[in-house]
Design a protein around this motif. Sequence first.
Motif, mmCIF file in Angstrom:
data_model
loop_
_atom_site.group_PDB
_atom_site.id
_atom_site.type_symbol
_atom_site.label_atom_id
_atom_site.label_comp_id
_atom_site.label_asym_id
_atom_site.label_seq_id
_atom_site.Cartn_x
_atom_site.Cartn_y
_atom_site.Cartn_z
ATOM 1 N N ARG A 29 29.131 35.016 38.937
ATOM 2 C CA ARG A 29 30.015 34.312 39.867
ATOM 3 C C ARG A 29 30.334 32.888 39.400
ATOM 4 N N LEU A 32 33.225 32.942 37.032
ATOM 5 C CA LEU A 32 34.346 33.553 37.758
ATOM 6 C C LEU A 32 34.961 32.557 38.745
ATOM 7 N N SER A 33 34.112 31.802 39.440
ATOM 8 C CA SER A 33 34.628 30.817 40.407
ATOM 9 C C SER A 33 35.452 29.761 39.683
ATOM 10 N N THR A 36 38.831 31.210 38.749
ATOM 11 C CA THR A 36 39.694 31.328 39.931
ATOM 12 C C THR A 36 40.272 29.956 40.298
ATOM 13 N N ALA A 39 42.831 28.807 37.692
ATOM 14 C CA ALA A 39 44.040 29.643 37.758
ATOM 15 C C ALA A 39 44.855 29.274 38.999
ATOM 16 N N GLN A 40 44.151 29.005 40.102
ATOM 17 C CA GLN A 40 44.861 28.613 41.338
ATOM 18 C C GLN A 40 45.579 27.283 41.142
ATOM 19 N N GLN A 43 48.628 28.008 39.302
ATOM 20 C CA GLN A 43 49.578 28.726 40.163
ATOM 21 C C GLN A 43 50.256 27.798 41.168
#
Length: 244
Positions: A29, A32-33, A36, A39-40, A43
């Motif tokens: 995690r 992965l966190s 994320t 990537a956010q 975005q």
Amino acid sequence: MLALVFAGRKARLARQQSDYIANISHELRTPLSAITLYAQTLQSGKLKDNDEKTAECITTILREASWLDAIIDRVLTWRASSKDLLDLHMKDEPVAGAVQGAVERFRSMVPPDEITLSSSIKSELKVRHDAKAINSVVLNLLINAYKYTDGHREIEVNVSDSSDCVTIEVKDNGIGLTALQAKSIFLPFHRAENPERGGTTGVGLGLSIARHLVDRHQGTISVDSRHSGGSSFKIVLPAAGDDS
Ligand code: ADP
């Protein structure tokens, strides 16, 4: 009496399994966190006019993906080795390429301002080895050197030849281990209870895999460490015979 022993062993295995699942989830995690989050940010469009920050974001995502890959690789190697399914592709050649590959991969996984990484890879002796296995053992030692060091990490990788063997050393200036802790760290699922370890994630398999792989090369792996005084892990591999 026997029933009690079995019940105790069963309970220990169940606890180990549940700790393993919790620890591996936690370990996965963390990168992965970060992926994320970055990537956010991309975005959201906040960085659309800032090429430098965009590039930094992408580098971080790739770096964290590389950590994920290393964790998954470790789990799969553990599974294969515990079922005796690990196929090694042995070749007689110097280990310099495998070690250098691990150093380069590690460099791409960590922010450059957090480490001083030096290497002296002077080895020409041929060693019968699987380059992928040696690469992953050294990468694992480098990852540990990073994980178990607070503040600025000074990490050294040295490879040297003697008359009939090659020594690979990974040295750090980290939290170190007491003599008692150092005795158990090569056992599967074993993690030293070190307050300085903080929230460092892990499942305690990396070093037991390293020992298994080094054994398969007829070599040895050992640690020389002091509490709060850094650690030096050494792998000694026999040089290939003359008939190679
Ligand atoms: P993990 O890092 O997932 O816990 P390892 O098998 O790689 O598993 O390491 C086992 C334990 O050995 C670690 O939990 C840590 O307590 C100790 N250890 C390993 N490398 C170092 C190091 N370079 N410095 C201090 N402690 C270490």
